[in-house]
Write a protein that holds these residues in place. Sequence first.
Motif, short mmCIF file in Angstrom:
data_model
loop_
_atom_site.label_atom_id
_atom_site.label_comp_id
_atom_site.label_asym_id
_atom_site.label_seq_id
_atom_site.Cartn_x
_atom_site.Cartn_y
_atom_site.Cartn_z
N THR A 19 48.59 84.16 72.88
CA THR A 19 48.11 85.44 73.54
C THR A 19 46.77 85.39 73.29
OG1 THR A 19 50.06 86.65 72.63
CG2 THR A 19 48.06 87.94 73.42
N LEU A 20 45.68 85.12 72.18
CA LEU A 20 44.19 85.08 72.30
C LEU A 20 43.98 83.73 73.29
CD1 LEU A 20 43.78 85.42 68.18
CD2 LEU A 20 43.14 87.01 70.21
N GLY A 21 44.48 82.65 73.47
CA GLY A 21 44.37 81.65 74.24
C GLY A 21 44.27 81.98 75.68
N PHE A 22 45.30 82.88 76.18
CA PHE A 22 45.48 83.42 77.22
C PHE A 22 44.18 84.47 77.52
CE2 PHE A 22 49.68 81.64 77.73
CZ PHE A 22 49.64 80.90 78.59
N ARG A 42 39.31 85.79 80.26
CA ARG A 42 37.93 86.18 80.47
C ARG A 42 37.02 85.17 80.86
NH1 ARG A 42 39.30 88.30 75.18
NH2 ARG A 42 38.56 86.45 74.03
N ALA A 43 37.25 84.09 80.79
CA ALA A 43 36.64 82.76 81.03
C ALA A 43 36.59 82.85 82.59
CB ALA A 43 36.82 81.45 80.68
N ILE A 44 37.76 83.18 83.21
CA ILE A 44 37.69 83.09 84.71
C ILE A 44 37.15 84.33 85.22
CG2 ILE A 44 39.41 83.33 86.49
CD1 ILE A 44 41.63 81.94 84.83
N LYS A 45 36.87 85.59 84.86
CA LYS A 45 36.47 86.51 85.29
C LYS A 45 35.02 86.31 85.50
CE LYS A 45 39.50 90.05 84.37
NZ LYS A 45 40.07 91.43 83.60
#
Length: 69
Positions: free
Chosen positions: A58-61, A66-69
């Motif tokens: 869950t933390l990885g997703f 956040r990285a994609i936004k």
Amino acid sequence: MPKISVGARIIDFYRAVKLGMAKTTWPTRTEVWSTTVVVLIAIVFFGFYLWGIDRVVTLGFQALERAIK
């Protein structure tokens, strides 16, 4: 092969079950308690293990989102 009546088959089945139950070795009270404790410990361990894996995924997703936004 001669036909056997239903009643005779039921009696044969009952006798076979009775014979099989006589051959069964039942666990002692101590064995039951020890295996119950092992099962409970395994349930707790795997519960926490799977919770931890779920948390990491869950933390990885979330980090990926956040990285994609």
